[in-house]
Design a protein around this motif. Structure first.
Motif, PDB file in Angstrom:
ATOM      1  N   ARG A   1       0.856  -1.181   0.000  1.00  0.00           N
ATOM      2  CA  ARG A   1       0.000   0.000   0.000  1.00  0.00           C
ATOM      3  C   ARG A   1       0.898   1.238   0.000  1.00  0.00           C
ATOM      4  NH1 ARG A   1      -4.887  -1.417  -1.305  1.00  0.00           N
ATOM      5  NH2 ARG A   1      -5.478   0.668  -0.618  1.00  0.00           N
ATOM      6  N   ASP A   2       0.321   2.360  -0.393  1.00  0.00           N
ATOM      7  CA  ASP A   2       1.085   3.607  -0.400  1.00  0.00           C
ATOM      8  C   ASP A   2       1.560   3.929   1.015  1.00  0.00           C
ATOM      9  OD1 ASP A   2       2.234   5.854  -1.450  1.00  0.00           O
ATOM     10  OD2 ASP A   2       0.388   7.049  -1.415  1.00  0.00           O
ATOM     11  N   LYS A   3       2.813   4.335   1.127  1.00  0.00           N
ATOM     12  CA  LYS A   3       3.425   4.792   2.390  1.00  0.00           C
ATOM     13  C   LYS A   3       3.591   3.689   3.442  1.00  0.00           C
ATOM     14  CE  LYS A   3       1.839   9.569   1.810  1.00  0.00           C
ATOM     15  NZ  LYS A   3       0.812   9.415   0.746  1.00  0.00           N
ATOM     16  N   ASP A   4       3.442   2.416   3.026  1.00  0.00           N
ATOM     17  CA  ASP A   4       3.727   1.304   3.948  1.00  0.00           C
ATOM     18  C   ASP A   4       5.165   1.409   4.446  1.00  0.00           C
ATOM     19  OD1 ASP A   4       1.403  -0.163   4.132  1.00  0.00           O
ATOM     20  OD2 ASP A   4       1.940  -1.588   2.525  1.00  0.00           O
ATOM     21  N   GLN A   5       5.380   1.055   5.723  1.00  0.00           N
ATOM     22  CA  GLN A   5       6.733   0.885   6.241  1.00  0.00           C
ATOM     23  C   GLN A   5       6.944  -0.619   6.377  1.00  0.00           C
ATOM     24  OE1 GLN A   5       8.991   3.351   7.208  1.00  0.00           O
ATOM     25  NE2 GLN A   5       7.632   4.992   6.515  1.00  0.00           N
ATOM     26  N   ILE A   6       7.684  -1.180   5.441  1.00  0.00           N
ATOM     27  CA  ILE A   6       7.887  -2.630   5.415  1.00  0.00           C
ATOM     28  C   ILE A   6       9.295  -2.938   5.916  1.00  0.00           C
ATOM     29  CG2 ILE A   6       7.937  -4.700   3.953  1.00  0.00           C
ATOM     30  CD1 ILE A   6       6.160  -3.010   1.930  1.00  0.00           C
ATOM     31  N   GLU A   7       9.378  -3.803   6.908  1.00  0.00           N
ATOM     32  CA  GLU A   7      10.691  -4.182   7.452  1.00  0.00           C
ATOM     33  C   GLU A   7      10.857  -5.689   7.367  1.00  0.00           C
ATOM     34  OE1 GLU A   7      10.656  -0.884  10.982  1.00  0.00           O
ATOM     35  OE2 GLU A   7      12.172  -2.487  11.112  1.00  0.00           O
ATOM     36  N   ILE A   8      11.929  -6.090   6.711  1.00  0.00           N
ATOM     37  CA  ILE A   8      12.264  -7.513   6.639  1.00  0.00           C
ATOM     38  C   ILE A   8      13.527  -7.713   7.455  1.00  0.00           C
ATOM     39  CG2 ILE A   8      12.932  -9.422   5.109  1.00  0.00           C
ATOM     40  CD1 ILE A   8      11.421  -7.825   2.836  1.00  0.00           C
ATOM     41  N   THR A   9      13.498  -8.699   8.334  1.00  0.00           N
ATOM     42  CA  THR A   9      14.700  -8.980   9.130  1.00  0.00           C
ATOM     43  C   THR A   9      15.054 -10.449   9.012  1.00  0.00           C
ATOM     44  OG1 THR A   9      13.358  -9.409  11.096  1.00  0.00           O
ATOM     45  CG2 THR A   9      14.211  -7.163  10.847  1.00  0.00           C
ATOM     46  N   TYR A  10      16.338 -10.690   9.118  1.00  0.00           N
ATOM     47  CA  TYR A  10      16.836 -12.070   9.244  1.00  0.00           C
ATOM     48  C   TYR A  10      17.716 -12.088  10.475  1.00  0.00           C
ATOM     49  CZ  TYR A  10      18.980 -16.562   8.296  1.00  0.00           C
ATOM     50  OH  TYR A  10      19.403 -17.859   8.399  1.00  0.00           O
TER      51      TYR A  10
END
Ligand SMILES: [Zn+2]
Length: 186
Positions: free
Chosen positions: A175-184
């Protein structure tokens, strides 16, 4: 019987025979016509039936796009934000992903992690899944792996969207302006 009556009978017999021949010829002709009619009927059934069958088949195999799958009919220009952290270290997301050759509708312009989703016309949910960006980037991202790091003794893949845990991973519809964080991490 005199000569004349014999001749008469044979004439009459010939006439009868001719009648019979004509009759049977007529019957042959009639049955040929009937066969032809039957052939036309079969062909019509095949053509019409085949046409209807094709319509049903194409309707069944190519269902119209459900309204729920449409994100926009007039294009989008959205900017979700992506960060990737590998064992506590920020992974840089390069500039110009998807802009090398043909301009991809999902791309980056700088190294801030801002993804540009610039689609003209009809946009479906499938177009804007997070995995689409990784495909354009040429990197692995699934519920099991990020880059070459996979779930196991070395760590686990996790994701949050706007601070909330998310288990859709590559299937996530951005979505617009999503803050997506992927961590490993372990
Ligand atoms: Zn943009």
């Amino acid at each position: 019987m005199d000569q004349q009556s014999t001749e008469y009978l044979s004439k009459r017999q010939r006439w009868l025979r001719r009648q019979q021949e004509q009759e049977s010829a007529h019957h042959r002709n009639k049955s040929a016509k009937r066969f032809k009619k039957f052939g036309i009927w079969v062909a019509t059934v095949l053509v019409v039936g085949g046409g209807i069958g094709w319509l049903i088949w194409s309707a069944a195999t190519q269902p119209p796009l459900p309204a729920g799958d449409i994100v926009s009919k007039n294009g989008i220009h959205w900017h979700p934000q992506l960060t990737i952290t590998m064992n506590g270290k920020d992974q840089e997301i390069p500039a110009n992903i998807g802009l090398g050759g043909a301009e991809e509708p999902i791309h980056t312009h700088d190294t801030t992690g801002t993804l540009h989703l610039e689609f003209p016309g009809l946009v479906t949910k499938d177009d804007i899944r997070l995995g689409h960006f990784f495909k354009i980037w040429g990197k692995t991202f699934t519920s099991q792996c990020i880059f070459d790091s996979c779930n196991g003794p070395n760590g686990q893949v996790a994701m949050t969207v706007n601070g909330k845990s998310n288990t859709e991973f590559d299937q996530y519809i951005m979505r617009d302006k999503d803050q997506i964080e992927i961590t490993y991490s372990k």
